[in-house]
Scaffold this motif. Structure first.
Motif, mmCIF file in Angstrom:
data_model
loop_
_atom_site.group_PDB
_atom_site.id
_atom_site.type_symbol
_atom_site.label_atom_id
_atom_site.label_comp_id
_atom_site.label_asym_id
_atom_site.label_seq_id
_atom_site.Cartn_x
_atom_site.Cartn_y
_atom_site.Cartn_z
ATOM 1 N N VAL A 37 0.836 -1.199 0.000
ATOM 2 C CA VAL A 37 0.000 0.000 0.000
ATOM 3 C C VAL A 37 0.873 1.252 0.000
ATOM 4 O O VAL A 37 0.600 2.219 -0.716
ATOM 5 C CB VAL A 37 -0.949 0.001 1.212
ATOM 6 C CG1 VAL A 37 -1.832 1.239 1.198
ATOM 7 C CG2 VAL A 37 -1.815 -1.263 1.204
ATOM 8 N N GLY A 58 -0.114 1.358 -3.626
ATOM 9 C CA GLY A 58 -1.535 1.238 -3.312
ATOM 10 C C GLY A 58 -2.456 2.020 -4.221
ATOM 11 O O GLY A 58 -3.511 1.523 -4.625
ATOM 12 N N GLY A 59 -2.083 3.238 -4.555
ATOM 13 C CA GLY A 59 -2.938 4.040 -5.422
ATOM 14 C C GLY A 59 -3.049 3.464 -6.814
ATOM 15 O O GLY A 59 -4.141 3.423 -7.404
ATOM 16 N N LEU A 63 -9.012 -0.812 -1.344
ATOM 17 C CA LEU A 63 -8.385 -0.603 -2.652
ATOM 18 C C LEU A 63 -9.043 -1.427 -3.751
ATOM 19 O O LEU A 63 -8.732 -1.244 -4.924
ATOM 20 C CB LEU A 63 -6.897 -0.950 -2.577
ATOM 21 C CG LEU A 63 -6.059 -0.101 -1.623
ATOM 22 C CD1 LEU A 63 -4.600 -0.541 -1.664
ATOM 23 C CD2 LEU A 63 -6.181 1.390 -1.939
ATOM 24 N N LYS A 104 -5.921 5.533 -1.115
ATOM 25 C CA LYS A 104 -4.640 5.103 -0.553
ATOM 26 C C LYS A 104 -4.463 5.629 0.871
ATOM 27 O O LYS A 104 -4.063 4.881 1.778
ATOM 28 C CB LYS A 104 -3.492 5.572 -1.439
ATOM 29 C CG LYS A 104 -2.115 5.195 -0.901
ATOM 30 C CD LYS A 104 -1.000 5.610 -1.833
ATOM 31 C CE LYS A 104 0.358 5.202 -1.265
ATOM 32 N NZ LYS A 104 1.469 5.488 -2.201
ATOM 33 N N GLN A 128 2.314 9.669 0.580
ATOM 34 C CA GLN A 128 0.994 10.243 0.358
ATOM 35 C C GLN A 128 1.062 11.392 -0.645
ATOM 36 O O GLN A 128 0.288 12.344 -0.573
ATOM 37 C CB GLN A 128 0.393 10.703 1.695
ATOM 38 C CG GLN A 128 0.187 9.535 2.651
ATOM 39 C CD GLN A 128 -0.513 9.951 3.934
ATOM 40 O OE1 GLN A 128 -1.719 9.793 4.090
ATOM 41 N NE2 GLN A 128 0.246 10.490 4.864
ATOM 42 N N GLU A 163 3.042 7.929 -7.393
ATOM 43 C CA GLU A 163 3.885 6.872 -6.835
ATOM 44 C C GLU A 163 5.118 6.714 -7.721
ATOM 45 O O GLU A 163 5.092 7.056 -8.907
ATOM 46 C CB GLU A 163 3.097 5.566 -6.731
ATOM 47 C CG GLU A 163 2.008 5.679 -5.673
ATOM 48 C CD GLU A 163 1.066 4.503 -5.604
ATOM 49 O OE1 GLU A 163 0.508 4.262 -4.521
ATOM 50 O OE2 GLU A 163 0.829 3.836 -6.641
#
Length: 268
Positions: free
Chosen positions: A63, A67-68, A118, A224, A255, A259
């Protein structure tokens, strides 16, 4: 992501000492990374069609690092497999409130909640239960297991922790994924976790020329962030273990509105 890493396999004593010192340091603040212009020129990699296999050394790595993007793939109907190699039972050594068997169960529950958010199909989640901090001892068997999953799932992309992350388990999982993907001629991307803590912009340990950005839509980033909040054992102290594994300054690295992956093989 677990606490301080164990000894790094296949490194000189000096390199191991450097790694331990880097991880134990105060770390590079997110304000430093935000001010760096270097990552603004990284291109977006091409996601190959077909199933994707995402590996994690500990519950939460997948994650933190991917995760996103995993949420975006799952929402578009892509087949996403998540392989969690250990249960992360060693993240709070010495805790009486949460000894390893209890902590392992709790971390599995946290991961399940996060992956539900997710949108990762429960039938495509794989728990291996290898001993936390000792993945390197099982690296060959892990590579074989991952290779079989890549083959049977028809995966076109394998995503792993970065094999240069300066954490023994992360590196072992990255090497095992590299071996498995290479044997199957499958594209391999690796995501950094600890790197954002110990590295500095333009630092020589990082292959910046192979870094790529995966932009996240606001809804994907929100998912996320919500998923990361499920890892309660990692983002808050225990009554008998005050150290926080993922304090706010570490979470901030994961965050962002994008990513980062390091492209090992495949389209660059």
């Amino acid at each position: 992501m677990n606490g301080l890493p164990g000894p790094l396999a296949d490194r000189s004593r000096t390199a191991r000492e450097d790694a331990a010192e880097a991880i134990a340091s105060e770390g590079t603040g997110e304000d430093v990374w935000s001010a760096w212009a270097g990552w603004r020129s990284w291109p977006e990699p091409v996601l190959p069609d077909g199933p994707v296999v995402v590996l994690a050394a500990h519950p939460d790595d997948e994650v933190l690092g991917f995760g996103g993007t995993a949420a975006r793939l799952a929402s578009s109907g892509r087949e996403v497999h998540v392989v969690t190699v250990t249960d992360g039972e060693a993240s709070h050594p010495g805790s009486r409130l949460m000894p390893p068997p209890v902590l392992a169960r709790r971390r599995r529950e946290e991961l399940s909640e996060a992956l539900d958010l997710l949108g990762v199909n429960r039938r495509r989640r794989h728990r291996l239960g290898l001993p936390d901090t000792e993945v390197g001892k099982h690296e060959t068997a892990l590579a074989q297991w991952v290779g079989e999953l890549l083959r049977t799932s028809g995966a076109t992309l394998c995503v792993t922790p970065w094999s240069g992350d300066l954490h023994a388990d992360h590196e072992a999982v990255g090497r095992a994924g590299h071996a498995a993907a290479g044997a199957g001629a499958i594209a391999l991307w690796q995501y950094p976790v600890w790197m954002w803590h110990w590295a500095v912009p333009e630092g020589p340990r990082v292959p910046w020329h192979r870094c790529r950005r995966l932009p996240l839509a606001p809804a994907e980033l929100a998912l996320k962030k919500s998923a990361l909040r499920r890892f309660r054992t990692q983002i808050a102290p225990l009554a008998d273990h005050p150290d926080v594994i993922l304090p706010p300054e570490e979470l901030a690295h994961h965050q962002r509105s994008f990513e980062t992956v390091i492209v090992e093989t495949g389209p660059r």
